[in-house]
Design a protein around this motif. Sequence first.
Motif, PDB file in Angstrom:
ATOM      1  N   PHE A 195       0.824  -1.217   0.000  1.00 33.21           N
ATOM      2  CA  PHE A 195       0.000   0.000   0.000  1.00 33.21           C
ATOM      3  C   PHE A 195       0.862   1.273   0.000  1.00 33.21           C
ATOM      4  CE2 PHE A 195      -2.727  -3.253   1.749  1.00 33.21           C
ATOM      5  CZ  PHE A 195      -3.994  -2.952   1.268  1.00 33.21           C
ATOM      6  N   GLU A 196       2.147   1.129  -0.114  1.00 31.43           N
ATOM      7  CA  GLU A 196       3.065   2.262   0.045  1.00 31.43           C
ATOM      8  C   GLU A 196       2.667   3.447  -0.836  1.00 31.43           C
ATOM      9  OE1 GLU A 196       7.873   2.969   0.286  1.00 31.43           O
ATOM     10  OE2 GLU A 196       7.091   1.662  -1.294  1.00 31.43           O
ATOM     11  N   GLY A 197       2.594   4.613  -0.215  1.00 31.11           N
ATOM     12  CA  GLY A 197       2.323   5.834  -0.953  1.00 31.11           C
ATOM     13  C   GLY A 197       0.864   6.090  -1.265  1.00 31.11           C
ATOM     14  N   CYS A 198      -0.039   5.255  -0.757  1.00 28.62           N
ATOM     15  CA  CYS A 198      -1.462   5.482  -1.005  1.00 28.62           C
ATOM     16  C   CYS A 198      -1.916   6.685  -0.176  1.00 28.62           C
ATOM     17  CB  CYS A 198      -2.276   4.249  -0.635  1.00 28.62           C
ATOM     18  SG  CYS A 198      -4.040   4.443  -0.999  1.00 28.62           S
ATOM     19  N   LYS A 199      -2.408   7.696  -0.845  1.00 32.54           N
ATOM     20  CA  LYS A 199      -2.737   8.945  -0.171  1.00 32.54           C
ATOM     21  C   LYS A 199      -4.199   9.056   0.237  1.00 32.54           C
ATOM     22  CE  LYS A 199       0.952  11.772  -2.180  1.00 32.54           C
ATOM     23  NZ  LYS A 199       1.758  10.661  -2.654  1.00 32.54           N
ATOM     24  N   MET A 200      -5.066   8.183  -0.270  1.00 31.69           N
ATOM     25  CA  MET A 200      -6.495   8.329  -0.031  1.00 31.69           C
ATOM     26  C   MET A 200      -7.029   7.489   1.116  1.00 31.69           C
ATOM     27  SD  MET A 200      -7.326  10.663  -2.093  1.00 31.69           S
ATOM     28  CE  MET A 200      -9.093  10.612  -1.798  1.00 31.69           C
ATOM     29  N   LEU A 201      -6.485   6.313   1.333  1.00 34.18           N
ATOM     30  CA  LEU A 201      -7.053   5.399   2.323  1.00 34.18           C
ATOM     31  C   LEU A 201      -6.947   5.948   3.742  1.00 34.18           C
ATOM     32  CD1 LEU A 201      -5.932   1.872   1.078  1.00 34.18           C
ATOM     33  CD2 LEU A 201      -8.259   2.799   1.132  1.00 34.18           C
ATOM     34  N   GLU A 202      -8.088   5.949   4.416  1.00 41.95           N
ATOM     35  CA  GLU A 202      -8.154   6.378   5.811  1.00 41.95           C
ATOM     36  C   GLU A 202      -8.299   5.198   6.762  1.00 41.95           C
ATOM     37  OE1 GLU A 202     -11.349   9.146   6.111  1.00 41.95           O
ATOM     38  OE2 GLU A 202     -10.558  10.472   4.548  1.00 41.95           O
ATOM     39  N   ASN A 203      -8.996   4.172   6.303  1.00 36.51           N
ATOM     40  CA  ASN A 203      -9.245   2.998   7.152  1.00 36.51           C
ATOM     41  C   ASN A 203      -8.985   1.714   6.371  1.00 36.51           C
ATOM     42  OD1 ASN A 203     -10.548   4.428   9.541  1.00 36.51           O
ATOM     43  ND2 ASN A 203     -11.844   5.126   7.847  1.00 36.51           N
ATOM     44  N   ILE A 204      -8.305   0.790   7.006  1.00 37.27           N
ATOM     45  CA  ILE A 204      -8.038  -0.511   6.408  1.00 37.27           C
ATOM     46  C   ILE A 204      -8.430  -1.586   7.400  1.00 37.27           C
ATOM     47  CG2 ILE A 204      -6.252  -2.087   5.573  1.00 37.27           C
ATOM     48  CD1 ILE A 204      -4.746   0.352   4.534  1.00 37.27           C
ATOM     49  N   SER A 209      -7.194 -13.799   9.051  1.00 39.53           N
ATOM     50  CA  SER A 209      -6.342 -14.734   8.312  1.00 39.53           C
ATOM     51  C   SER A 209      -4.916 -14.218   8.161  1.00 39.53           C
ATOM     52  CB  SER A 209      -6.939 -15.002   6.930  1.00 39.53           C
ATOM     53  OG  SER A 209      -7.105 -13.798   6.197  1.00 39.53           O
ATOM     54  N   VAL A 210      -4.698 -12.913   8.305  1.00 40.17           N
ATOM     55  CA  VAL A 210      -3.379 -12.314   8.088  1.00 40.17           C
ATOM     56  C   VAL A 210      -2.448 -12.653   9.244  1.00 40.17           C
ATOM     57  CG1 VAL A 210      -2.087 -10.144   7.919  1.00 40.17           C
ATOM     58  CG2 VAL A 210      -4.205 -10.442   6.627  1.00 40.17           C
ATOM     59  N   THR A 211      -1.255 -13.146   8.915  1.00 44.71           N
ATOM     60  CA  THR A 211      -0.249 -13.465   9.924  1.00 44.71           C
ATOM     61  C   THR A 211       0.978 -12.566   9.836  1.00 44.71           C
ATOM     62  OG1 THR A 211       0.788 -15.136   8.493  1.00 44.71           O
ATOM     63  CG2 THR A 211      -0.944 -15.890   9.994  1.00 44.71           C
ATOM     64  N   SER A 212       1.181 -11.923   8.681  1.00 49.26           N
ATOM     65  CA  SER A 212       2.400 -11.141   8.495  1.00 49.26           C
ATOM     66  C   SER A 212       2.119  -9.867   7.703  1.00 49.26           C
ATOM     67  CB  SER A 212       3.453 -11.975   7.764  1.00 49.26           C
ATOM     68  OG  SER A 212       4.640 -11.234   7.554  1.00 49.26           O
ATOM     69  N   ILE A 213       2.675  -8.757   8.213  1.00 49.59           N
ATOM     70  CA  ILE A 213       2.644  -7.476   7.506  1.00 49.59           C
ATOM     71  C   ILE A 213       4.078  -7.165   7.121  1.00 49.59           C
ATOM     72  CG2 ILE A 213       2.090  -5.023   7.677  1.00 49.59           C
ATOM     73  CD1 ILE A 213      -0.005  -5.772   9.809  1.00 49.59           C
ATOM     74  N   ALA A 214       4.384  -7.183   5.838  1.00 49.94           N
ATOM     75  CA  ALA A 214       5.766  -7.114   5.368  1.00 49.94           C
ATOM     76  C   ALA A 214       6.320  -5.686   5.424  1.00 49.94           C
ATOM     77  CB  ALA A 214       5.855  -7.664   3.948  1.00 49.94           C
ATOM     78  N   ALA A 215       7.607  -5.577   5.143  1.00 53.79           N
ATOM     79  CA  ALA A 215       8.311  -4.296   5.199  1.00 53.79           C
ATOM     80  C   ALA A 215       7.633  -3.239   4.333  1.00 53.79           C
ATOM     81  CB  ALA A 215       9.757  -4.483   4.758  1.00 53.79           C
ATOM     82  N   SER A 216       7.494  -2.051   4.903  1.00 55.11           N
ATOM     83  CA  SER A 216       6.962  -0.871   4.202  1.00 55.11           C
ATOM     84  C   SER A 216       5.568  -1.089   3.625  1.00 55.11           C
ATOM     85  CB  SER A 216       7.916  -0.443   3.077  1.00 55.11           C
ATOM     86  OG  SER A 216       9.185  -0.116   3.577  1.00 55.11           O
ATOM     87  N   ALA A 217       4.828  -2.045   4.156  1.00 52.39           N
ATOM     88  CA  ALA A 217       3.520  -2.387   3.596  1.00 52.39           C
ATOM     89  C   ALA A 217       2.580  -1.183   3.534  1.00 52.39           C
ATOM     90  CB  ALA A 217       2.873  -3.512   4.404  1.00 52.39           C
ATOM     91  N   PHE A 218       2.597  -0.344   4.571  1.00 54.43           N
ATOM     92  CA  PHE A 218       1.716   0.824   4.610  1.00 54.43           C
ATOM     93  C   PHE A 218       2.506   2.132   4.703  1.00 54.43           C
ATOM     94  CE2 PHE A 218      -0.759  -2.707   6.404  1.00 54.43           C
ATOM     95  CZ  PHE A 218      -1.894  -2.653   5.614  1.00 54.43           C
ATOM     96  N   ALA A 219       3.772   2.104   4.361  1.00 54.41           N
ATOM     97  CA  ALA A 219       4.604   3.299   4.466  1.00 54.41           C
ATOM     98  C   ALA A 219       4.034   4.443   3.632  1.00 54.41           C
ATOM     99  CB  ALA A 219       6.028   2.992   4.003  1.00 54.41           C
ATOM    100  N   GLU A 220       4.100   5.638   4.199  1.00 51.17           N
ATOM    101  CA  GLU A 220       3.667   6.862   3.506  1.00 51.17           C
ATOM    102  C   GLU A 220       2.166   6.873   3.193  1.00 51.17           C
ATOM    103  OE1 GLU A 220       5.703   9.349   3.116  1.00 51.17           O
ATOM    104  OE2 GLU A 220       7.698   8.463   3.313  1.00 51.17           O
ATOM    105  N   CYS A 221       1.381   6.073   3.899  1.00 53.78           N
ATOM    106  CA  CYS A 221      -0.082   6.163   3.758  1.00 53.78           C
ATOM    107  C   CYS A 221      -0.541   7.301   4.670  1.00 53.78           C
ATOM    108  CB  CYS A 221      -0.746   4.840   4.135  1.00 53.78           C
ATOM    109  SG  CYS A 221      -0.460   3.520   2.944  1.00 53.78           S
ATOM    110  N   ILE A 222      -0.460   8.511   4.165  1.00 57.20           N
ATOM    111  CA  ILE A 222      -0.545   9.704   5.005  1.00 57.20           C
ATOM    112  C   ILE A 222      -1.945   9.993   5.536  1.00 57.20           C
ATOM    113  CG2 ILE A 222       1.485  10.773   3.966  1.00 57.20           C
ATOM    114  CD1 ILE A 222      -0.397  12.451   2.245  1.00 57.20           C
TER     115      ILE A 222
END
Length: 300
Positions: A195-204, A209-222
């Motif tokens: 999701f890196e760099g996504c500027k619109m998402l406010e809620n996720i 089922s998710v066990t792992s959130i990888a490096a920089s997965a949500f970085a810069e989601c401002i």
Amino acid sequence: TSIKEFAFVWCDFLENVEINEGVTYIGGAAFGGCRNLKSVQIPSSVTKIEATVFDKCTNLTSINVDANNQYYKSIDGNLYTKDGTKLIQYAIGKNDVSFVVPNGITSIGTSAFALCKSLTSITIPSSVTNIDLSAFDELEKLTSINVDANNQYYKSIDGNLYSKDGTKLIKYAIGKMDTSFVIPNGVTIIGERAFEGCKMLENIEIPNSVTSIAASAFAECISLTTVIIPDSVTNIGEFAFFNCIGLAKIELSKNVTTIGVWAFAGDTKLIIYCEAKEKPSGWYNEWNDEGGKVIWGYKK
């Protein structure tokens, strides 16, 4: 005979390059950051072109390869291996809004489309077996990644890219205007820079089922404000939520065992609530100096 790494890097006034016959090697990022570079002529003598040669060449519209070159070729100004199995570089300065990767391509290379400002739609054929993690970086207008239904390695759901079995979310099309997104149940890995760099998402919404959130997965989601990480998550990669400047609250999984360095760096408003009584391995608190804090032993 050789153009070395970074040879012309950030040469802002360079617009056109004709490489002379006799050059055999072009090093990594040789023309990186040449923001006004529009066209490049590659001779028949070139036998090796490293990755990211044209990184950040945001006005590049034409990469032309001599027809007698035995290792590379160009199609419509884009760079491919001679056998047509790898798309090395899309000329990211083009104004086209859609692109269909030619059938027969098996690999999409490092940063192949990165920083393209016009593309809203990319179609991937059934032949593709490998897509580099950085291929779709910073595509601010991309709203749809479409995968041929017969592809055995990848699939698309609502224009986002997944592994064929649906267990890994590889890339969210960050040009979408949606402010919320529900990750499909069955996804176990949120991929690196998904999701890196996504500027619109406010809620996720992250499923159990998710066990792992990888490096920089949500970085810069401002625009992210709140994230609830379910108890199924055990690993949070480095820079996972880096510089999510709007993020005020995270409820951490009580079962998380590893948090990578700078996972929450730059999140100055953030308060983390965690049921765990001990800090997970790999935990760093650099971001705390900027105003964030952790509440351990929190009960929902």
